[in-house]
Design a protein around this motif. Structure first.
Motif, short mmCIF file in Angstrom:
data_model
loop_
_atom_site.label_atom_id
_atom_site.label_comp_id
_atom_site.label_asym_id
_atom_site.label_seq_id
_atom_site.Cartn_x
_atom_site.Cartn_y
_atom_site.Cartn_z
N GLN A 156 0.90 -1.24 -0.11
CA GLN A 156 0.12 -0.01 -0.10
C GLN A 156 0.82 1.19 0.14
O GLN A 156 0.38 2.37 -0.27
CB GLN A 156 -0.91 0.04 1.25
CG GLN A 156 -2.15 -0.82 1.10
CD GLN A 156 -2.89 -0.89 2.38
OE1 GLN A 156 -2.62 -0.74 3.39
NE2 GLN A 156 -4.23 -0.69 2.11
N ARG A 202 -1.13 -7.65 -5.93
CA ARG A 202 -1.69 -6.16 -6.01
C ARG A 202 -2.77 -5.72 -4.95
O ARG A 202 -3.47 -6.81 -4.38
CB ARG A 202 -2.38 -6.00 -7.44
CG ARG A 202 -1.46 -5.97 -8.64
CD ARG A 202 -2.52 -5.95 -10.00
NE ARG A 202 -1.35 -5.85 -10.70
CZ ARG A 202 -0.84 -4.95 -11.17
NH1 ARG A 202 -0.96 -3.69 -10.51
NH2 ARG A 202 -0.10 -4.80 -12.41
N PRO A 203 -2.85 -4.44 -4.60
CA PRO A 203 -3.70 -4.21 -3.40
C PRO A 203 -5.21 -4.34 -3.99
O PRO A 203 -5.22 -4.33 -5.13
CB PRO A 203 -3.30 -2.69 -3.16
CG PRO A 203 -2.72 -2.26 -4.21
CD PRO A 203 -1.70 -3.44 -4.97
N GLY A 204 -5.94 -4.33 -2.99
CA GLY A 204 -7.43 -4.53 -3.22
C GLY A 204 -8.30 -4.83 -2.32
O GLY A 204 -7.79 -4.93 -1.05
N THR A 205 -9.39 -5.12 -2.12
CA THR A 205 -10.55 -5.32 -1.01
C THR A 205 -10.02 -6.62 -0.23
O THR A 205 -10.36 -6.58 0.86
CB THR A 205 -11.91 -5.41 -1.48
OG1 THR A 205 -11.86 -6.19 -2.51
CG2 THR A 205 -12.33 -3.96 -1.79
N TRP A 206 -9.49 -7.55 -1.01
CA TRP A 206 -8.91 -8.86 -0.39
C TRP A 206 -8.20 -8.69 0.70
O TRP A 206 -8.14 -9.16 1.60
CB TRP A 206 -8.13 -9.74 -1.35
CG TRP A 206 -7.03 -9.21 -1.59
CD1 TRP A 206 -6.66 -8.47 -2.99
CD2 TRP A 206 -5.61 -9.29 -1.16
NE1 TRP A 206 -5.36 -7.85 -3.02
CE2 TRP A 206 -4.76 -8.73 -2.00
CE3 TRP A 206 -5.27 -10.10 -0.15
CZ2 TRP A 206 -3.44 -8.51 -1.74
CZ3 TRP A 206 -3.90 -9.86 0.14
CH2 TRP A 206 -3.05 -9.34 -0.25
N MET A 207 -7.46 -7.31 0.77
CA MET A 207 -6.41 -6.92 1.95
C MET A 207 -7.33 -6.94 3.12
O MET A 207 -6.56 -7.51 4.19
CB MET A 207 -5.78 -6.03 1.51
CG MET A 207 -4.69 -6.18 0.58
SD MET A 207 -3.60 -4.56 0.19
CE MET A 207 -3.02 -4.33 1.63
N GLU A 208 -8.46 -6.36 3.15
CA GLU A 208 -9.08 -5.96 4.39
C GLU A 208 -9.56 -7.46 4.80
O GLU A 208 -9.55 -7.53 5.98
CB GLU A 208 -10.31 -5.23 4.21
CG GLU A 208 -11.31 -4.95 5.25
CD GLU A 208 -10.22 -4.00 6.24
OE1 GLU A 208 -10.80 -3.91 7.44
OE2 GLU A 208 -9.41 -3.29 6.09
#
Lengths: 193, 722
Positions: free
Chosen positions: B351, B508-514
């Motif tokens: 991030q 890659r970053p994305g909502t999966w990170m949450e």
């Protein structure tokens, strides 16, 4: 920055406290090495009226039963000893060498009073190479008597070293208190054919 | 800065709480015990005359409840006869005292008078002639209702001249119980004290060079010379360090007293430290002595190259252990407690807005420094305590229920945070986002400290051997090994930040990170649950219930914080601190019965007894908090193949449980150069021809059924059948 410093300090403190909470160590003393009782007999080589060897539970360090009758026809010295007994320890190789020299006509039964077999075995391993070789002769027998069942209960021996001499008929003919002296070795040699 | 400061505060809070732990630690885990193994006391023979006359005296005319008094025994030894010191030398056996005391009375070990070298033909024994005094401290209990008390002792001694006689006697004293007392038998005790060595803390070390052992004693400045016209001798309490009958070549160099003595036949690793007596004989025949502790120090690096290579090869080399420490640290990253922390750091990297190389690398360094400082503090604590004589093992931090409880709270709070339980903008920071947003270097630094802290419950494979090695090394080497573990722990993230190419492997970053972040809460909860189980093993089910209640209260308070205003929030923090504190103070201490599922419980006595028999023995050193141990037990020990193997080869398994501190087990671990569990030792069966057992085999820390099979079959191999 002050908070950072505090943090490092408190980390130190927690670790030190955690460590302090663990108690000290003390290693327990060695287990006992002796299991005999007191006595006070005059010290000498005493001739005995020939008397048959009393019955006893002769077992070697591996628990194998031994029958002294195997040495019928030979003179036999039964030696009571222990690794914690300095005169016994110094006498040990002398007895073994003497036996090796006369093994055609003479045999040696060593009765160890050590409570733990390992003590005696460590001691065996520390002997000089030739002594270790002689110890493997069939005329040298190692008996383990950890509870004194033979030494004290049968032979009433309360002080070490002490030895009994057996004639070729298996009869006890003499008792030696203390180490076997050169004169006593000479005397035994005069008996041998 | 805002995030890191707040999240620092969270850690600070928990750490500060830890400092209150000792408030509740009034209880001493040590058990006071006197070895009561005695001679055969079924006396059937009454000696006509003993060669030693013994008398017993107390240094007080009355016993005061809670106070310590001394009992002295005087042995008057017939001329030419001797009794023996605790280490009797080449032969002989120490004097022993077996107490019979009223309830609640405690005794300390015998305080031995300064021994002498007693030659017998080629042997040198250590012991006493003439008159020897033995002192023992006895502490009376606080609650003492009796009018008078009787202390009695059976003393057993071996007395030798050119024959040896084990003698014994029973002695007792009756003293009134009173509020005050006056000293008694002062002449007797002053004579006794004159024979006692003076306890000093002079530095003393010994090193081994081929067949020579060198003891170096450093008395305080300018006093070494005082010893120059005396006859000096040393007496190590540990047997087998020196060749007893070898001459002791003494020299005084600068401020050091140096003894060069032929070494004994004991493996130096079995006796890495020993108390010793320095005996000082004056020309006028008077004798004094000093009692000090000496520890083994391998020939130092400053010595010749020969010495260096020798000391390296003794323990397999420091380089090997540094490598093992690194690997161990690397594996730590995969432990359920540490993995989330590392993952979050990696997520933060994805991030990060400022992707300049220098910026990212600085985060890597800050994180690494945080870890290294924590491990440095760890090492300093352990080594510092080692230097004052307290032996610790890796895992000592888990032998204490208060630490377990606090760690389990810490894991729980991190878990709550990761799962989004408190994401407030108020007093507390969202730890997860604090970690991932990666705003400041100091946050990376504190993540490092956090990673080291959460790693403490874990021991990775390879690590135990390395740390065990470190514990017997001089401080500098030990430090390096500890720091290597830390470096291993820091390495994955450090590499990610240092080598930009490696960052390409990150998704890659994305909502999966949450979602991933929330998922990572579960390993933390799992760790917390496991710590609670350990707590239960240590102090019982009541403590677990209390800890769980504590967690509910913590969760409740965080929830209330979330919905409360600023002032109320502060009040809640105080309540939170108080409730955690209360849970520490009232932690129930009903230690559960130690239940061992497999094998027999380990004790030195049982092992010695089994060793005297002929069958093979498998020693399993384990602890509830040792995951590696548990895995090994599942995979290799508790399965049909191994049970069958052990049964058919008559292998006795002795299991030592190190969940709580246990000096016998610590001593046993040390014998094998270890400082933590697991430790597996296999003693092969006694060889029928030689009557000896093969040397014990140290098994690797990861067991497999196959490995066990190989070990048992190989060491059992009967030479005749080969």
């Amino acid at each position: 920055m002050r908070k950072n410093l505090l943090l490092v300090l408190s980390t130190t403190v927690i670790l030190i406290i955690a460590a302090l909470l663990v108690s000290n160590l003390s290693s327990p003393p060695d287990p006992l090495t002796t299991e005999l009782e007191t006595a006070d007999y005059p010290k000498a080589m005493t001739g005995l009226n020939p008397v048959l060897l009393p019955k006893a539970d002769w077992q070697d360090f591996d628990g194998h039963v031994f029958d002294p009758a195997r040495f019928k026809g030979k003179y036999v010295l039964i030696n009571f000893w222990a690794t914690w007994c300095p005169p016994c320890v110094t006498e040990f190789p002398e007895l073994v060498s003497f036996t090796a020299k006369h093994h055609q006509n003479f045999a040696l039964i060593l009765v160890s009073n050590d409570v733990t077999a390992d003590k005696a075995k460590d001691f065996f391993n520390k002997q000089a190479d030739d002594i270790q070789k002689y110890m493997r002769l069939p005329e040298v027998i190692q008996i383990h008597d950890p509870k004194g069942a033979i030494t004290r209960d049968v032979f009433q021996t309360y002080r070490l070293p002490e030895s009994y001499l057996l004639d070729p008929n298996g009869q006890m003919i003499a008792k030696i208190t203390g180490s076997v002296s050169p004169a006593q070795f000479d005397y035994i040699e005069t008996l041998l054919p | 800065m805002e995030y890191s400061m707040k999240y620092n505060f969270l850690i600070l809070l928990l750490l500060t709480l830890c400092t209150f732990a000792p408030v509740a630690m009034a209880q001493d885990f040590r058990t006071q015990g006197f070895n009561t193994q005695g001679f055969d006391t079924q006396s059937r023979y009454t000696p006509d005359k003993k060669h030693v006359t013994v008398s017993m005296n107390a240094d007080t005319d009355a016993v005061i409840p809670g106070q310590t008094f001394r009992i002295g025994f005087m042995q008057i030894i017939e001329p030419d006869w001797h009794t023996y010191w605790i280490n009797p030398g080449d032969s002989g056996a120490e004097t022993q005292i077996d107490w019979t005391l009223p309830d609640g009375f405690r005794t300390n070990d015998i305080q031995w008078p300064v021994p002498d070298r007693i030659p017998y033909e080629s042997l040198i024994n250590f012991g006493y002639s003439g008159t020897a005094y033995f002192l023992i401290e006895i502490t009376a209990p606080e609650d003492l209702s009796a009018q008078e008390v009787t202390v009695s002792a059976q003393m057993n001694w071996l007395v030798c001249s050119d024959i040896c006689i084990p003698e014994q006697g029973r002695y007792s004293l009756t003293l009134p119980v009173a509020d005050t007392s006056t000293p008694a038998n002062q002449f007797f005790f002053s004579e006794a004290e004159a024979q006692q060595p003076q306890s000093v803390d002079w530095p003393a070390t010994y090193s081994l060079d081929q067949n020579e052992i060198t003891f170096t004693i450093t008395p305080p400045a300018d006093t070494a010379e005082l010893f120059s016209n005396t006859s000096l001798a040393i007496f190590p309490v540990e047997w087998g360090l020196i060749k007893n009958n070898a001459p002791q070549e003494t020299s005084i160099t600068g401020n050091q007293i140096i003894f060069r003595i032929a070494s004994g036949d004991r493996d130096i690793n079995e006796a890495l430290e020993t108390p010793l007596i320095l005996r000082v004989g004056q020309d006028d025949g008077s004798v004094s002595g000093y009692s000090l502790d000496a520890s083994y120090t391998p020939a130092s690096a400053a010595n010749t190259a020969d010495n260096q290579s020798a000391s390296l090869s003794v323990n397999g080399g420091i380089l090997k252990h540094i490598l093992f420490a690194l690997i161990g640290g690397l594996i730590l990253n995969l432990m359920p407690c540490v993995f989330p922390v590392l993952s979050l750091k990696a997520l933060g990297l994805i991030q990060t807005k400022d992707k300049t190389r220098a910026h990212i690398a600085s985060h890597g360094f800050a994180y690494t420094v945080g870890i290294l400082i924590s491990f440095g503090v760890f090492a300093a604590t352990i080594l510092g305590l080692r230097s004052v004589g307290t032996a610790l093992g890796w895992g000592f931090q888990l032998q204490n229920p208060y630490n377990i409880l606090l760690l389990s709270y810490l894991m729980f709070v991190i878990g709550l945070n990761l799962s989004g339980m408190f994401t407030l903008s108020g007093k507390f920071v969202n730890l997860g986002s604090g970690l991932t947003r990666n705003t400041t270097y100091s946050s990376s630094f504190f993540t490092g400290i956090l990673a080291a802290l959460v790693a403490t419950p874990c021991t990775a494979p390879f690590m135990a051997g390395a740390i065990g090695y470190a514990m017997v090394q001089p401080t500098a080497q030990a430090f390096i090994v500890f720091l290597s573990v830390g470096l291993g722990l820091a390495l994955p993230y450090l590499l990610l930040t240092l080598i930009p190419a490696t960052q390409k492997i990150l998704p890659r970053p994305g909502t999966w990170m949450e979602h991933f972040r929330q998922f990572l809460a579960f390993p933390m909860f799992l760790t917390s649950a496991w710590l609670l189980w350990v707590l239960g093993k240590q102090v019982g089910i009541d403590a677990v219930f209390m800890a769980l209640t504590g967690m509910v209260i913590i969760a409740l308070l965080f929830w209330m914080l979330k919905i409360s205003g600023k002032f109320f929030g502060r009040v809640l923090i105080v309540i939170l601190v108080l409730s955690v504190l209360a849970s520490l103070i009232f932690l129930p201490q009903s230690a559960p019965e130690q239940q061992l599922d497999t094998g027999h419980a380990f004790s030195t006595d049982i092992l010695d007894a089994r060793l005297q028999e002929d069958n093979p023995i498998f020693v399993n050193m384990t602890a509830a908090w040792c995951i590696t141990c548990k895995v090994n037990e599942r995979v290799a020990l508790d399965n049909n193949a191994t049970e069958h193997l052990f049964a058919t080869h008559n292998v006795t398994m002795l299991t030592g449980d190190w969940t709580n501190e246990n000096p016998e087990i610590t001593a046993y671990l040390k014998k094998f150069g270890r400082n933590g569990v697991p430790l597996y030792i296999y003693y092969g069966a006694r060889n029928k021809d030689s009557g000896l057992r093969p040397d014990p085999v140290i098994l690797p820390q990861i067991l497999t059924p196959n490995l066990l099979k190989k070990t048992v079959l190989n060491t059992n191999a009967d030479p005749e059948k080969l």
